[in-house]
Scaffold this motif. Structure first.
Motif, PDB file in Angstrom:
ATOM      1  N   GLU A 124       0.805  -1.207   0.000  1.00 49.48           N
ATOM      2  CA  GLU A 124       0.000   0.000   0.000  1.00 49.48           C
ATOM      3  C   GLU A 124       0.846   1.268   0.000  1.00 49.48           C
ATOM      4  O   GLU A 124       0.337   2.358  -0.205  1.00 49.48           O
ATOM      5  CB  GLU A 124      -0.926   0.017   1.227  1.00 49.48           C
ATOM      6  N   SER A 125       2.142   1.128   0.254  1.00 45.84           N
ATOM      7  CA  SER A 125       3.018   2.302   0.288  1.00 45.84           C
ATOM      8  C   SER A 125       4.418   1.909  -0.145  1.00 45.84           C
ATOM      9  O   SER A 125       4.802   0.733  -0.102  1.00 45.84           O
ATOM     10  CB  SER A 125       3.061   2.901   1.703  1.00 45.84           C
ATOM     11  N   PHE A 126       5.177   2.928  -0.544  1.00 46.25           N
ATOM     12  CA  PHE A 126       6.554   2.683  -0.949  1.00 46.25           C
ATOM     13  C   PHE A 126       7.385   2.209   0.238  1.00 46.25           C
ATOM     14  O   PHE A 126       8.291   1.381   0.088  1.00 46.25           O
ATOM     15  CB  PHE A 126       7.156   3.961  -1.540  1.00 46.25           C
ATOM     16  N   ALA A 127       7.057   2.704   1.420  1.00 50.16           N
ATOM     17  CA  ALA A 127       7.791   2.306   2.626  1.00 50.16           C
ATOM     18  C   ALA A 127       7.628   0.808   2.891  1.00 50.16           C
ATOM     19  O   ALA A 127       8.594   0.117   3.248  1.00 50.16           O
ATOM     20  CB  ALA A 127       7.311   3.110   3.825  1.00 50.16           C
ATOM     21  N   SER A 128       6.396   0.279   2.713  1.00 49.22           N
ATOM     22  CA  SER A 128       6.162  -1.153   2.951  1.00 49.22           C
ATOM     23  C   SER A 128       6.880  -1.999   1.898  1.00 49.22           C
ATOM     24  O   SER A 128       7.386  -3.086   2.208  1.00 49.22           O
ATOM     25  CB  SER A 128       4.668  -1.458   2.946  1.00 49.22           C
ATOM     26  N   LEU A 129       6.939  -1.507   0.660  1.00 48.53           N
ATOM     27  CA  LEU A 129       7.650  -2.214  -0.394  1.00 48.53           C
ATOM     28  C   LEU A 129       9.137  -2.272  -0.085  1.00 48.53           C
ATOM     29  O   LEU A 129       9.777  -3.326  -0.194  1.00 48.53           O
ATOM     30  CB  LEU A 129       7.409  -1.528  -1.742  1.00 48.53           C
ATOM     31  N   ARG A 130       9.694  -1.145   0.320  1.00 48.23           N
ATOM     32  CA  ARG A 130      11.125  -1.087   0.630  1.00 48.23           C
ATOM     33  C   ARG A 130      11.469  -1.990   1.812  1.00 48.23           C
ATOM     34  O   ARG A 130      12.495  -2.671   1.814  1.00 48.23           O
ATOM     35  CB  ARG A 130      11.537   0.359   0.929  1.00 48.23           C
TER      36      ARG A 130
END
Length: 263
Positions: A124-130
């Motif tokens: 849901e966010s770039f932070a979770s992907l990273r």
């Protein structure tokens, strides 16, 4: 950062541009090549990534496309490497004619929340992907270290062990390897002669390499079976063989970009 860049490139689009060719572009070209008057290359509408590290079809080809404009023919010569797979042209000079029909550049997406959502897997966010990528890299590092430790342990045991493998067992393993090689070449619609020319080796050289690999593989299997017996572990020979094949596969994995130009 590297894994994110890989993901970014898989989601990137290629857009036509009206400018000279740059490294990293995707081009559509017509290419002709001759060696001593004999045509060795004649392909139309070839899609080619202008990668300066590419050695296809010959080292230096990509660099010569840099700066070319659409519809303008360019002629240049390249030295073919001495170790080229085709012995007929190895070490010789090839004269090339290239026309660029179209130039496209890669448009990378912004690394933001929308990009993360487009990757899939519920981010849901770039932070979770990273964060997920960081965990994946850590897990891969741990697995790689475990594999290196296992390999080192097997090698040390092999050094202090004397293994006498039955010649018939070795020959049978070599025959199996040759059979797998022939089936692989058949799936690619390659004759045995084409395969040998592609590898640049003789059948005798290939079988010598296969014999060395067979001895090493069977020796590893013997080491693992005896370790399992000494430790009282209930491990089947089939499980051990599967593990050896997995380790060999991980050692032989090579990531290499393949162009659409073939000789």
């Amino acid at each position: 950062k590297g894994r994110l860049e890989e993901l970014s490139k898989t989601s990137a689009s290629w857009e036509p541009v009206k400018r000279p060719v740059k490294l990293g572009d995707m081009v559509t070209i017509n290419v002709e090549g001759t060696v001593e008057g004999e045509t060795i290359l004649d392909q139309k509408d070839v899609v080619y990534i202008v990668n300066e590290e590419s050695a296809l079809p010959f080292p230096g080809f990509a660099q010569n496309l840099e700066g070319m404009e659409a519809s303008v023919q360019k002629k240049f010569s390249l030295k073919i490497s001495q170790d080229h797979a085709d012995a007929r042209i190895a070490g010789k000079e090839t004269s090339l004619q290239v026309i660029v029909d179209e130039v496209k550049e890669q448009n990378l997406p912004e690394l933001d929340d929308e990009f993360a959502k487009s990757v899939g897997d519920g981010y849901e966010s770039f932070a979770s992907l990273r964060e997920a990528i960081q965990k994946q890299l850590n897990d891969e590092a741990v697995e790689a270290e475990t594999t290196r430790f296992r390999e080192a342990a097997i090698e040390e045991v092999q050094k202090i062990s004397t293994v006498e493998l039955p010649p018939l067992l070795i020959e049978r393993e070599v025959e199996n390897m040759v059979d797998r090689r022939d089936r692989f070449a058949e799936r690619l619609n390659m004759t045995k002669e084409d395969y040998l020319r592609f590898t640049g080796k003789t059948e005798e050289e290939i079988q010598k390499e296969m014999r060395e690999q067979a001895i090493d593989r069977l020796g590893r299997s013997w080491v693992l079976v005896n370790l399992a017996e000494s430790e009282g572990l209930d491990v089947s020979v089939e499980e051990i063989d599967e593990k050896i094949q997995a380790l060999n596969a991980s050692d032989n994995d090579v990531s290499e970009s393949r162009q659409d130009i073939d000789l």
